[in-house]
Scaffold this active site. Structure first.
Site, PDB file in Angstrom:
ATOM      1  N   GLY A 175      29.530  23.860  43.111  1.00 47.15           N
ATOM      2  CA  GLY A 175      28.517  24.843  43.254  1.00 47.15           C
ATOM      3  C   GLY A 175      27.947  24.884  42.107  1.00 47.15           C
ATOM      4  O   GLY A 175      27.956  24.380  41.043  1.00 47.15           O
ATOM      5  N   ARG A 229      29.460  40.988  40.769  1.00 44.60           N
ATOM      6  CA  ARG A 229      30.138  40.646  39.206  1.00 44.60           C
ATOM      7  C   ARG A 229      30.053  39.102  38.767  1.00 44.60           C
ATOM      8  O   ARG A 229      30.715  38.446  39.506  1.00 44.60           O
ATOM      9  CB  ARG A 229      31.346  41.313  39.046  1.00 44.60           C
ATOM     10  CG  ARG A 229      31.344  42.785  39.016  1.00 44.60           C
ATOM     11  CD  ARG A 229      32.904  43.407  39.133  1.00 44.60           C
ATOM     12  NE  ARG A 229      33.414  43.409  40.320  1.00 44.60           N
ATOM     13  CZ  ARG A 229      34.375  44.149  40.689  1.00 44.60           C
ATOM     14  NH1 ARG A 229      35.172  44.710  39.660  1.00 44.60           N
ATOM     15  NH2 ARG A 229      35.123  44.030  41.743  1.00 44.60           N
ATOM     16  N   LYS A 287      50.263  35.317  37.184  1.00 43.35           N
ATOM     17  CA  LYS A 287      48.796  35.815  37.682  1.00 43.35           C
ATOM     18  C   LYS A 287      47.735  35.178  36.918  1.00 43.35           C
ATOM     19  O   LYS A 287      46.689  34.582  37.364  1.00 43.35           O
ATOM     20  CB  LYS A 287      48.696  37.317  37.563  1.00 43.35           C
ATOM     21  CG  LYS A 287      47.290  37.966  37.733  1.00 43.35           C
ATOM     22  CD  LYS A 287      46.984  37.820  39.141  1.00 43.35           C
ATOM     23  CE  LYS A 287      45.548  38.165  39.395  1.00 43.35           C
ATOM     24  NZ  LYS A 287      45.043  37.787  40.776  1.00 43.35           N
ATOM     25  N   CYS A 323      37.473  38.411  38.884  1.00 45.16           N
ATOM     26  CA  CYS A 323      38.709  37.946  38.561  1.00 45.16           C
ATOM     27  C   CYS A 323      38.629  36.666  37.605  1.00 45.16           C
ATOM     28  O   CYS A 323      39.206  36.530  36.485  1.00 45.16           O
ATOM     29  CB  CYS A 323      39.787  37.736  39.553  1.00 45.16           C
ATOM     30  SG  CYS A 323      39.820  39.315  40.419  1.00 45.16           S
TER      31      CYS A 323
END
Ligand code: UDX
Length: 460
Positions: free
Chosen positions: A263, A338, A214, A270
């Site tokens: 960008g 966030r 993960k 996350c």
């Protein structure tokens, strides 16, 4: 099958609704009684396309129940998922496990082997070794219980993207499970059976590896984003086009086209948190994760550099100028702010003496209370934000911005300057309306048409 999901936040709610949709009886628990009250009335506290309908349908069918305390469902449950928050700790880059440990203690108290064996599953993003420490925590609070007989602890990390979370849950690239126990494996296989029917790979490995998959997955994707952002800077200096560069890179099957859109830097709940957590985990184990540290450094620096770029475009000063900002969320199709680049860029523009009028399709309401946005003039539409502004800055690539008329922009703006930090707009279209267009990594405004390659929108 019957499961309990602890945590009615983003991951817990999406997982609860999707498991219920697959025919499983789900009890979703959160200690926030007001949130549970709202959920029982059918109000979903997060902006996730399709979630409200999915939750409503399954709650109506009696497959999805909301509770504000851990009840006796725990003892009867085949599996109990821990899907509570794991924010970054204030004193380090490590993950704060206080909510996870609190949930684990509550679950341990309610385990009852006479009513069956329960698999405790960590779905939250946790440091390596958390599943093992939860097992120790259960044994410490219930010494009479034995793992592998009365309970198990497994890892099953989520890979949900905000804005497409239901799609990502129902049609994942893969399901990752960490367990060394045959019973836990059987339970997880049965839970995910409806997905496996569709041929989704289900991978079993040990718990530590599942936890690490993960953290490393998000950190690798974040590294791809920081890489293409750095290459965008190079493209501007050598008159190349980063979108064509990304397309050429992505045609290599070993690289792939996704997560190569340049960008203003990555944000969200996350990527930043997981990259920090991975650096912390590596450091704890005496490993110097230099590539991940550089990914974070490049990203943090980029957000500041974007404010400087806007100043440079406006002849070196934004003092006394009105700047229209379209999009403040960290990405489109979410209301989540966030770690959004806007939280750095907008305050810096204001500190440079600019006034900022901003519009965001989803976040304007809750953005008004954010300290970083103090002094921002909130508009109800893109047009209202642009009216009499000295420049337009696109910070989030909401689809509705892609269809804005270049002629209307030129008519509304006091100065014909457009800084498109997401390459969301068409340079030729804007230039034909007399606007000065500044994209990211688009040193060459007229990229040579790539031979036979669809010049459609970049994949995500
Ligand atoms: C991410 C992971 O994709 C998901 O698997 C994990 O479970 C949670 O974290 P999310 O944070 O919702 O999902 O957003 P994502 O779509 O991954 O984008 C993360 C950030 O990277 C956003 O700020 C986005 O704007 C940025 N990004 C993404 C780019 O700048 N360029 C890209 O090409 C892709």
């Amino acid at each position: 099958m019957q499961i309990v999901i602890v945590g009615a936040g983003y991951v817990g709610l999406v997982s609860s609704a999707c498991f219920a949709e697959a025919g499983i009886d789900v009890t979703c628990v959160d200690s926030n009684a007001e949130r549970i009250r709202q959920l029982r009335k059918g109000h979903i506290p997060i902006f996730e396309p399709g979630l409200e309908e999915l939750a409503e349908r399954n709650a109506g069918a009696g497959r999805l129940v909301f509770r504000d305390d851990l009840g006796d469902e725990i003892a009867r449950a085949d599996a109990v998922f821990i899907a509570v928050g794991t924010p970054t700790r204030r004193d380090s880059q490590a993950a704060d496990l206080s909510f996870v440990n609190q949930a684990a203690r509550g679950i341990a108290e309610r385990l009852d082997p006479t009513q069956g064996r329960t698999v405790i599953v960590t779905k939250s993003t946790v440091p390596v070794g958390t599943a093992s420490s939860i097992e120790q925590l259960v044994i410490a609070s219930r010494p009479e219980l034995m793992p592998g007989r009365d309970f198990d602890v497994a890892s099953n990390p989520e890979f949900l993207r905000e804005g497409s979370a239901i799609e990502d849950f129902m049609r994942p690239d893969r399901v990752i499970c960490g367990t060394e126990d045959a019973h836990a494996e059987r339970v997880l296989r049965e839970l995910y059976a409806p997905l496996i029917v569709r041929g989704t790979p289900m991978m079993f490995t040990d718990r530590a590896t599942a936890e690490l998959i993960k953290l490393t997955s998000n950190s690798f994707l974040a590294m791809k984003v920081s890489f293409i952002n750095e290459m965008a800077d190079l493209c501007e200096q050598c008159n190349a086009d980063v979108q064509d560069l990304a397309r050429g890179l992505g045609l290599d099957q070993r690289i792939g086209p996704r997560f190569l859109r340049a960008g203003p830097g990555f944000g969200g709940s996350c990527f930043p948190k997981d990259a920090d957590a991975l650096v912390a985990v590596a450091r704890e184990h005496g490993v110097d994760a230099q590539l991940v540290e550089a990914t974070i450094r490049v990203n943090d620096g980029r957000k500041h550099a974007m404010a400087e770029r806007i100043r440079a475009v406006m002849e070196g000063s934004v003092a006394g100028k009105r700047i229209a900002v379209l999009g403040v969320t960290f990405k489109p199709n979410t209301d989540d702010l966030r770690e959004a680049p806007s939280l750095v860029i907008i305050p810096e523009l204001i500190a440079m003496g600019a006034s900022v009028s901003a519009y965001d399709p989803a976040a304007s309401a809750n953005a008004r209370t954010v300290p970083a946005f103090r002094g921002v003039l909130w508009a109800e539409s893109a047009e209202e934000a642009m009216r009499r502004a000295d420049a337009l800055v696109v910070l989030t690539e909401w689809d509705e911005f892609r269809s804005l008329s270049a002629q209307r922009m030129a008519a509304l703006l006091r100065e014909p300057i457009v800084v498109d930090l997401r390459n969301a707009l068409d340079p030729q279209d804007l230039q034909s309306a007399g606007l000065h267009y500044y994209g990211v990594g688009r040193g060459r405004v007229q990229p040579t048409p790539a031979l036979g390659i669809d010049r459609g929108r970049m994949p995500d």
